[in-house]
Design a protein around this motif. Structure first.
Motif, PDB file in Angstrom:
ATOM      1  N   THR A   1       0.922  -1.270  -0.134  1.00  0.00           N
ATOM      2  CA  THR A   1       0.204  -0.042   0.029  1.00  0.00           C
ATOM      3  C   THR A   1       1.088   1.279   0.018  1.00  0.00           C
ATOM      4  O   THR A   1       0.452   2.164  -0.708  1.00  0.00           O
ATOM      5  CB  THR A   1      -0.856   0.115   1.156  1.00  0.00           C
ATOM      6  N   GLN A   2       1.895   1.356   0.754  1.00  0.00           N
ATOM      7  CA  GLN A   2       3.005   2.427   0.790  1.00  0.00           C
ATOM      8  C   GLN A   2       3.536   2.630  -0.634  1.00  0.00           C
ATOM      9  O   GLN A   2       3.671   3.847  -1.067  1.00  0.00           O
ATOM     10  CB  GLN A   2       4.195   2.083   1.775  1.00  0.00           C
ATOM     11  N   ILE A   3       4.105   1.647  -1.222  1.00  0.00           N
ATOM     12  CA  ILE A   3       4.573   1.743  -2.673  1.00  0.00           C
ATOM     13  C   ILE A   3       3.337   2.187  -3.548  1.00  0.00           C
ATOM     14  O   ILE A   3       3.681   3.081  -4.391  1.00  0.00           O
ATOM     15  CB  ILE A   3       5.013   0.402  -3.172  1.00  0.00           C
ATOM     16  N   GLU A   4       2.154   1.750  -3.321  1.00  0.00           N
ATOM     17  CA  GLU A   4       1.141   2.103  -4.334  1.00  0.00           C
ATOM     18  C   GLU A   4       0.813   3.644  -3.996  1.00  0.00           C
ATOM     19  O   GLU A   4       0.330   4.418  -5.075  1.00  0.00           O
ATOM     20  CB  GLU A   4      -0.205   1.281  -4.022  1.00  0.00           C
TER      21      GLU A   4
ATOM     22  N   PHE B   1       1.344   5.783   4.987  1.00  0.00           N
ATOM     23  CA  PHE B   1       0.010   6.135   4.274  1.00  0.00           C
ATOM     24  C   PHE B   1      -0.972   6.313   5.625  1.00  0.00           C
ATOM     25  O   PHE B   1      -2.075   6.599   5.202  1.00  0.00           O
ATOM     26  CB  PHE B   1      -0.486   4.908   3.500  1.00  0.00           C
ATOM     27  N   PHE B   2      -0.828   5.778   6.599  1.00  0.00           N
ATOM     28  CA  PHE B   2      -1.821   5.960   7.623  1.00  0.00           C
ATOM     29  C   PHE B   2      -1.998   7.272   8.123  1.00  0.00           C
ATOM     30  O   PHE B   2      -2.883   7.896   8.554  1.00  0.00           O
ATOM     31  CB  PHE B   2      -1.418   5.032   8.954  1.00  0.00           C
ATOM     32  N   SER B   3      -0.776   8.219   7.757  1.00  0.00           N
ATOM     33  CA  SER B   3      -0.789   9.505   7.906  1.00  0.00           C
ATOM     34  C   SER B   3      -1.476  10.405   6.965  1.00  0.00           C
ATOM     35  O   SER B   3      -1.546  11.715   7.235  1.00  0.00           O
ATOM     36  CB  SER B   3       0.509   9.970   8.395  1.00  0.00           C
ATOM     37  N   LEU B   4      -1.584   9.872   5.805  1.00  0.00           N
ATOM     38  CA  LEU B   4      -2.052  10.458   4.641  1.00  0.00           C
ATOM     39  C   LEU B   4      -3.570  10.627   4.604  1.00  0.00           C
ATOM     40  O   LEU B   4      -4.333   9.725   5.441  1.00  0.00           O
ATOM     41  CB  LEU B   4      -1.736   9.806   3.194  1.00  0.00           C
TER      42      LEU B   4
ATOM     43  N   TRP C   1      -5.923   9.326  -1.606  1.00  0.00           N
ATOM     44  CA  TRP C   1      -5.092   8.375  -1.633  1.00  0.00           C
ATOM     45  C   TRP C   1      -5.790   7.059  -1.733  1.00  0.00           C
ATOM     46  O   TRP C   1      -5.256   5.958  -2.209  1.00  0.00           O
ATOM     47  CB  TRP C   1      -4.167   8.330  -0.567  1.00  0.00           C
ATOM     48  N   SER C   2      -7.004   6.889  -1.251  1.00  0.00           N
ATOM     49  CA  SER C   2      -7.437   5.481  -1.059  1.00  0.00           C
ATOM     50  C   SER C   2      -8.100   4.906  -2.355  1.00  0.00           C
ATOM     51  O   SER C   2      -8.025   3.790  -2.734  1.00  0.00           O
ATOM     52  CB  SER C   2      -8.671   5.339  -0.036  1.00  0.00           C
TER      53      SER C   2
ATOM     54  N   THR D   1      -6.002  -3.791   5.589  1.00  0.00           N
ATOM     55  CA  THR D   1      -5.344  -2.509   6.258  1.00  0.00           C
ATOM     56  C   THR D   1      -5.928  -1.255   5.611  1.00  0.00           C
ATOM     57  O   THR D   1      -5.941  -0.391   6.437  1.00  0.00           O
ATOM     58  CB  THR D   1      -3.719  -2.631   6.022  1.00  0.00           C
ATOM     59  N   THR D   2      -6.185  -1.261   4.533  1.00  0.00           N
ATOM     60  CA  THR D   2      -6.510   0.080   3.599  1.00  0.00           C
ATOM     61  C   THR D   2      -8.173   0.233   4.199  1.00  0.00           C
ATOM     62  O   THR D   2      -8.224   1.382   4.628  1.00  0.00           O
ATOM     63  CB  THR D   2      -6.535   0.018   2.197  1.00  0.00           C
ATOM     64  N   HIS D   3      -8.766  -0.764   4.557  1.00  0.00           N
ATOM     65  CA  HIS D   3     -10.096  -0.533   5.036  1.00  0.00           C
ATOM     66  C   HIS D   3      -9.828   0.004   6.633  1.00  0.00           C
ATOM     67  O   HIS D   3     -10.825   0.847   7.038  1.00  0.00           O
ATOM     68  CB  HIS D   3     -10.951  -1.790   5.024  1.00  0.00           C
ATOM     69  N   LEU D   4      -9.115  -0.459   7.215  1.00  0.00           N
ATOM     70  CA  LEU D   4      -8.824  -0.146   8.634  1.00  0.00           C
ATOM     71  C   LEU D   4      -8.519   1.615   8.499  1.00  0.00           C
ATOM     72  O   LEU D   4      -8.863   2.153   9.308  1.00  0.00           O
ATOM     73  CB  LEU D   4      -7.825  -0.960   9.333  1.00  0.00           C
ATOM     74  N   TRP D   5      -7.565   1.621   7.670  1.00  0.00           N
ATOM     75  CA  TRP D   5      -7.062   3.109   7.429  1.00  0.00           C
ATOM     76  C   TRP D   5      -8.262   4.099   7.233  1.00  0.00           C
ATOM     77  O   TRP D   5      -8.502   4.996   7.883  1.00  0.00           O
ATOM     78  CB  TRP D   5      -6.276   3.147   6.342  1.00  0.00           C
ATOM     79  N   GLN D   6      -9.355   3.769   6.488  1.00  0.00           N
ATOM     80  CA  GLN D   6     -10.086   4.511   6.105  1.00  0.00           C
ATOM     81  C   GLN D   6     -11.321   4.737   7.336  1.00  0.00           C
ATOM     82  O   GLN D   6     -11.755   5.644   7.432  1.00  0.00           O
ATOM     83  CB  GLN D   6     -10.977   3.908   4.832  1.00  0.00           C
ATOM     84  N   GLU D   7     -11.680   3.520   7.972  1.00  0.00           N
ATOM     85  CA  GLU D   7     -12.479   3.541   8.963  1.00  0.00           C
ATOM     86  C   GLU D   7     -12.142   4.374  10.274  1.00  0.00           C
ATOM     87  O   GLU D   7     -12.685   5.150  10.906  1.00  0.00           O
ATOM     88  CB  GLU D   7     -12.820   2.255   9.690  1.00  0.00           C
ATOM     89  N   CYS D   8     -10.711   4.165  10.405  1.00  0.00           N
ATOM     90  CA  CYS D   8     -10.055   5.012  11.547  1.00  0.00           C
ATOM     91  C   CYS D   8      -9.967   6.488  11.323  1.00  0.00           C
ATOM     92  O   CYS D   8     -10.242   7.208  12.170  1.00  0.00           O
ATOM     93  CB  CYS D   8      -8.731   4.377  11.996  1.00  0.00           C
TER      94      CYS D   8
END
Length: 132
Positions: free
Chosen positions: A64-67, A74-77, A82-83, A91-98
């Motif tokens: 995800t970081q490379i993408e 990416f958690f700080s973006l 970016w999504s 992990t990207t779903h967790l990032w969006q929800e958080c």
């Protein structure tokens, strides 16, 4: 159902059930909020443990970081825009929800891989594209 566990009628107002105590409600978390918190606890548990699940999560996060194409974790973006550029994963779903709930996920620099600049003055192409 939470209402039956609490001994309440099934027609009890949901607004009162989920409203904070300071506003006269019962302060029960919504099912969605409970799901996000459970998912976050599971994530933290597996990241702290040694094993295949941790390695898989770190590999997914690295991809995800490379993408994203950024040196910032990416958690700080911000989730938008970016999504839409990354593969949908757990992990990207967790990032969006958080981020939707205002929860910030941070890692120690030794735990989470981010690309580093090779030469002095190097910048990520996506960092420049994001400013356009």
């Amino acid at each position: 159902e939470v209402l039956h566990i609490l001994g309440l009628n099934e027609h009890f107002p949901r607004a009162v059930l989920h409203a904070p105590l300071s506003m006269g409600g019962l302060g029960c978390a919504t099912i969605h909020a409970q799901h996000v918190s459970d998912k976050l606890i599971l994530f933290v548990h597996h990241i702290r443990e040694r094993g295949q699940i941790k390695d898989t999560l770190l590999a997914s996060m690295g991809l995800t970081q490379i993408e994203c194409g950024m040196t910032t974790p990416f958690f700080s973006l911000p989730v938008e825009p970016w999504s839409s550029l990354v593969t949908p994963t757990w992990t990207t779903h967790l990032w969006q929800e958080c981020q939707a709930k205002g929860i910030e996920i941070k890692f120690h620099t030794d735990t989470f891989w981010t690309p580093k600049a090779i030469r002095e003055g190097d910048v990520c192409i996506m960092a420049i594209a994001a400013t356009m």
